[in-house]
Design a protein around this motif. Sequence first.
Motif, PDB file in Angstrom:
ATOM      1  N   TYR A 190       3.387  14.366  -2.179  1.00  0.00           N
ATOM      2  CA  TYR A 190       2.382  13.378  -1.778  1.00  0.00           C
ATOM      3  C   TYR A 190       1.995  13.596  -0.314  1.00  0.00           C
ATOM      4  CZ  TYR A 190       0.090   8.856  -1.224  1.00  0.00           C
ATOM      5  OH  TYR A 190      -0.819   7.847  -0.976  1.00  0.00           O
ATOM      6  N   ALA A 191       0.707  13.834  -0.063  1.00  0.00           N
ATOM      7  CA  ALA A 191       0.239  14.268   1.256  1.00  0.00           C
ATOM      8  C   ALA A 191       0.441  13.219   2.338  1.00  0.00           C
ATOM      9  CB  ALA A 191      -1.240  14.652   1.171  1.00  0.00           C
ATOM     10  N   ALA A 192       0.303  11.932   2.018  1.00  0.00           N
ATOM     11  CA  ALA A 192       0.389  10.888   3.042  1.00  0.00           C
ATOM     12  C   ALA A 192       1.759  10.856   3.701  1.00  0.00           C
ATOM     13  CB  ALA A 192       0.064   9.530   2.432  1.00  0.00           C
ATOM     14  N   SER A 193       2.805  11.075   2.939  1.00  0.00           N
ATOM     15  CA  SER A 193       4.154  11.061   3.505  1.00  0.00           C
ATOM     16  C   SER A 193       4.358  12.243   4.452  1.00  0.00           C
ATOM     17  CB  SER A 193       5.199  11.084   2.391  1.00  0.00           C
ATOM     18  OG  SER A 193       5.091   9.934   1.579  1.00  0.00           O
ATOM     19  N   HIS A 194       3.854  13.414   4.065  1.00  0.00           N
ATOM     20  CA  HIS A 194       3.943  14.590   4.933  1.00  0.00           C
ATOM     21  C   HIS A 194       3.171  14.352   6.229  1.00  0.00           C
ATOM     22  CE1 HIS A 194       5.803  17.634   2.206  1.00  0.00           C
ATOM     23  NE2 HIS A 194       5.426  16.743   1.304  1.00  0.00           N
ATOM     24  N   ARG A 195       1.999  13.776   6.107  1.00  0.00           N
ATOM     25  CA  ARG A 195       1.190  13.508   7.301  1.00  0.00           C
ATOM     26  C   ARG A 195       1.888  12.508   8.215  1.00  0.00           C
ATOM     27  NH1 ARG A 195      -4.845  10.737   7.279  1.00  0.00           N
ATOM     28  NH2 ARG A 195      -4.940  10.329   9.537  1.00  0.00           N
ATOM     29  N   ALA A 196       2.530  11.508   7.625  1.00  0.00           N
ATOM     30  CA  ALA A 196       3.236  10.506   8.424  1.00  0.00           C
ATOM     31  C   ALA A 196       4.327  11.154   9.268  1.00  0.00           C
ATOM     32  CB  ALA A 196       3.839   9.439   7.517  1.00  0.00           C
ATOM     33  N   VAL A 197       5.091  12.069   8.676  1.00  0.00           N
ATOM     34  CA  VAL A 197       6.158  12.749   9.423  1.00  0.00           C
ATOM     35  C   VAL A 197       5.567  13.616  10.529  1.00  0.00           C
ATOM     36  CG1 VAL A 197       8.031  14.441   9.264  1.00  0.00           C
ATOM     37  CG2 VAL A 197       7.782  12.683   7.497  1.00  0.00           C
ATOM     38  N   ARG A 198       4.515  14.364  10.210  1.00  0.00           N
ATOM     39  CA  ARG A 198       3.903  15.224  11.228  1.00  0.00           C
ATOM     40  C   ARG A 198       3.369  14.413  12.410  1.00  0.00           C
ATOM     41  NH1 ARG A 198       1.623  17.774   6.593  1.00  0.00           N
ATOM     42  NH2 ARG A 198      -0.376  16.751   7.031  1.00  0.00           N
ATOM     43  N   GLU A 199       2.708  13.295  12.117  1.00  0.00           N
ATOM     44  CA  GLU A 199       2.150  12.480  13.182  1.00  0.00           C
ATOM     45  C   GLU A 199       3.249  11.817  14.010  1.00  0.00           C
ATOM     46  OE1 GLU A 199      -0.723   9.749  11.668  1.00  0.00           O
ATOM     47  OE2 GLU A 199      -2.137  11.317  11.045  1.00  0.00           O
ATOM     48  N   ARG A 209       0.830  -1.201   0.000  1.00  0.00           N
ATOM     49  CA  ARG A 209       0.000   0.000   0.000  1.00  0.00           C
ATOM     50  C   ARG A 209       0.869   1.257   0.000  1.00  0.00           C
ATOM     51  NH1 ARG A 209      -3.784  -0.687   5.086  1.00  0.00           N
ATOM     52  NH2 ARG A 209      -1.718  -1.062   5.991  1.00  0.00           N
ATOM     53  N   ARG A 210       0.273   2.343  -0.462  1.00  0.00           N
ATOM     54  CA  ARG A 210       0.930   3.647  -0.443  1.00  0.00           C
ATOM     55  C   ARG A 210       0.052   4.582   0.378  1.00  0.00           C
ATOM     56  NH1 ARG A 210       1.283   8.091  -5.158  1.00  0.00           N
ATOM     57  NH2 ARG A 210       3.157   9.241  -4.489  1.00  0.00           N
ATOM     58  N   ASP A 211       0.325   4.646   1.673  1.00  0.00           N
ATOM     59  CA  ASP A 211      -0.520   5.440   2.555  1.00  0.00           C
ATOM     60  C   ASP A 211       0.292   5.908   3.756  1.00  0.00           C
ATOM     61  OD1 ASP A 211      -0.232   3.115   4.046  1.00  0.00           O
ATOM     62  OD2 ASP A 211      -2.292   2.432   3.721  1.00  0.00           O
ATOM     63  N   VAL A 212      -0.385   6.507   4.718  1.00  0.00           N
ATOM     64  CA  VAL A 212       0.291   7.043   5.903  1.00  0.00           C
ATOM     65  C   VAL A 212       0.966   5.923   6.697  1.00  0.00           C
ATOM     66  CG1 VAL A 212      -0.044   8.249   8.098  1.00  0.00           C
ATOM     67  CG2 VAL A 212      -1.281   9.010   6.061  1.00  0.00           C
ATOM     68  N   ALA A 213       0.270   4.811   6.885  1.00  0.00           N
ATOM     69  CA  ALA A 213       0.834   3.699   7.663  1.00  0.00           C
ATOM     70  C   ALA A 213       2.100   3.153   7.014  1.00  0.00           C
ATOM     71  CB  ALA A 213      -0.208   2.591   7.818  1.00  0.00           C
ATOM     72  N   ALA A 214       2.094   3.044   5.692  1.00  0.00           N
ATOM     73  CA  ALA A 214       3.277   2.539   4.990  1.00  0.00           C
ATOM     74  C   ALA A 214       4.449   3.500   5.127  1.00  0.00           C
ATOM     75  CB  ALA A 214       2.939   2.303   3.520  1.00  0.00           C
ATOM     76  N   ALA A 215       4.181   4.796   5.026  1.00  0.00           N
ATOM     77  CA  ALA A 215       5.244   5.790   5.173  1.00  0.00           C
ATOM     78  C   ALA A 215       5.821   5.763   6.584  1.00  0.00           C
ATOM     79  CB  ALA A 215       4.706   7.182   4.845  1.00  0.00           C
ATOM     80  N   LYS A 216       4.956   5.638   7.597  1.00  0.00           N
ATOM     81  CA  LYS A 216       5.436   5.548   8.975  1.00  0.00           C
ATOM     82  C   LYS A 216       6.311   4.308   9.172  1.00  0.00           C
ATOM     83  CE  LYS A 216       1.715   7.938  11.488  1.00  0.00           C
ATOM     84  NZ  LYS A 216       0.639   7.770  12.490  1.00  0.00           N
ATOM     85  N   ALA A 217       5.870   3.199   8.610  1.00  0.00           N
ATOM     86  CA  ALA A 217       6.638   1.962   8.748  1.00  0.00           C
ATOM     87  C   ALA A 217       8.025   2.118   8.123  1.00  0.00           C
ATOM     88  CB  ALA A 217       5.886   0.798   8.098  1.00  0.00           C
ATOM     89  N   PHE A 218       8.072   2.811   6.985  1.00  0.00           N
ATOM     90  CA  PHE A 218       9.378   3.050   6.365  1.00  0.00           C
ATOM     91  C   PHE A 218      10.269   3.896   7.258  1.00  0.00           C
ATOM     92  CE2 PHE A 218      12.059   6.139   4.224  1.00  0.00           C
ATOM     93  CZ  PHE A 218      12.995   5.292   3.672  1.00  0.00           C
ATOM     94  N   PHE A 219       9.742   4.996   7.781  1.00  0.00           N
ATOM     95  CA  PHE A 219      10.560   5.880   8.615  1.00  0.00           C
ATOM     96  C   PHE A 219      11.017   5.178   9.895  1.00  0.00           C
ATOM     97  CE2 PHE A 219       8.512   9.446   6.209  1.00  0.00           C
ATOM     98  CZ  PHE A 219       9.692   9.959   5.703  1.00  0.00           C
ATOM     99  N   ARG A 220      10.157   4.363  10.492  1.00  0.00           N
ATOM    100  CA  ARG A 220      10.565   3.615  11.687  1.00  0.00           C
ATOM    101  C   ARG A 220      11.730   2.678  11.360  1.00  0.00           C
ATOM    102  NH1 ARG A 220       4.847   3.526  12.852  1.00  0.00           N
ATOM    103  NH2 ARG A 220       4.652   1.517  11.797  1.00  0.00           N
TER     104      ARG A 220
END
Length: 214
Positions: free
Chosen positions: A143-152, A114-125
């Motif tokens: 892409y908004a989901a990646s920005h949201r992942a960092v902010r959260e 998937r390409r979403d907030v959860a996937a971006a968070k998992a990558f950064f972790r």
Amino acid sequence: MAGFVSLDGLFAGRHFDREIIILCVRWYLRFKLSFRDLVEMMAERGLPLAHTTIMRWVRHYAPEFERRWNRFARVVGASWRMDETYIKVRGEWVYLYRAVDREGRTVDFRLSRRRDVAAAKAFFRKALKTQGSAPRVITLDGYAASHRAVREMKAAGALPEVVKLRSSKYLNNTIEQDHRGVKARTGPMLGFKRFCQSSRHDGEGLDAFTKRVN
């Protein structure tokens, strides 16, 4: 050498000289070659090999070679450029999250369905665990989901508040161009057959040659 098997022990029982094995594994990981390309190249040098033999060498030795290469790897910089691209697994497109520093050195990668907030968070972790420290700045595309992942993650304390988040297509050209090396490498492999195969950290997964294309 603490933690490493001796070269004699590493290649004990093999029917071919270790120089031939090292050469085949290195060329497979570094260049756009298939197992059958290597069979033909070795045949021209008077060495008859089966492609399955080289495949077994890559599976067996790539993780060990990577451990040894990592001793000489330079520490990545504090400016990360992250982006996602597509690769094909079993005929279906999946998302490859990758980050490099400003010099193009690989920070980390992660494959996701998937390409979403959860996937971006998992990558950064995963990247934070691999590097052991947070970057000074993270550059993303629009892409908004990646920005949201960092902010959260910053709000939750998983990323320090001082980490600067920015969006720059110009600066992210580094990672976008770097994707070409990975795709050029996966082309001769005709894609991956299983998601777990492409995700794992061995000679048939993305890890070894993702780092070696830089």
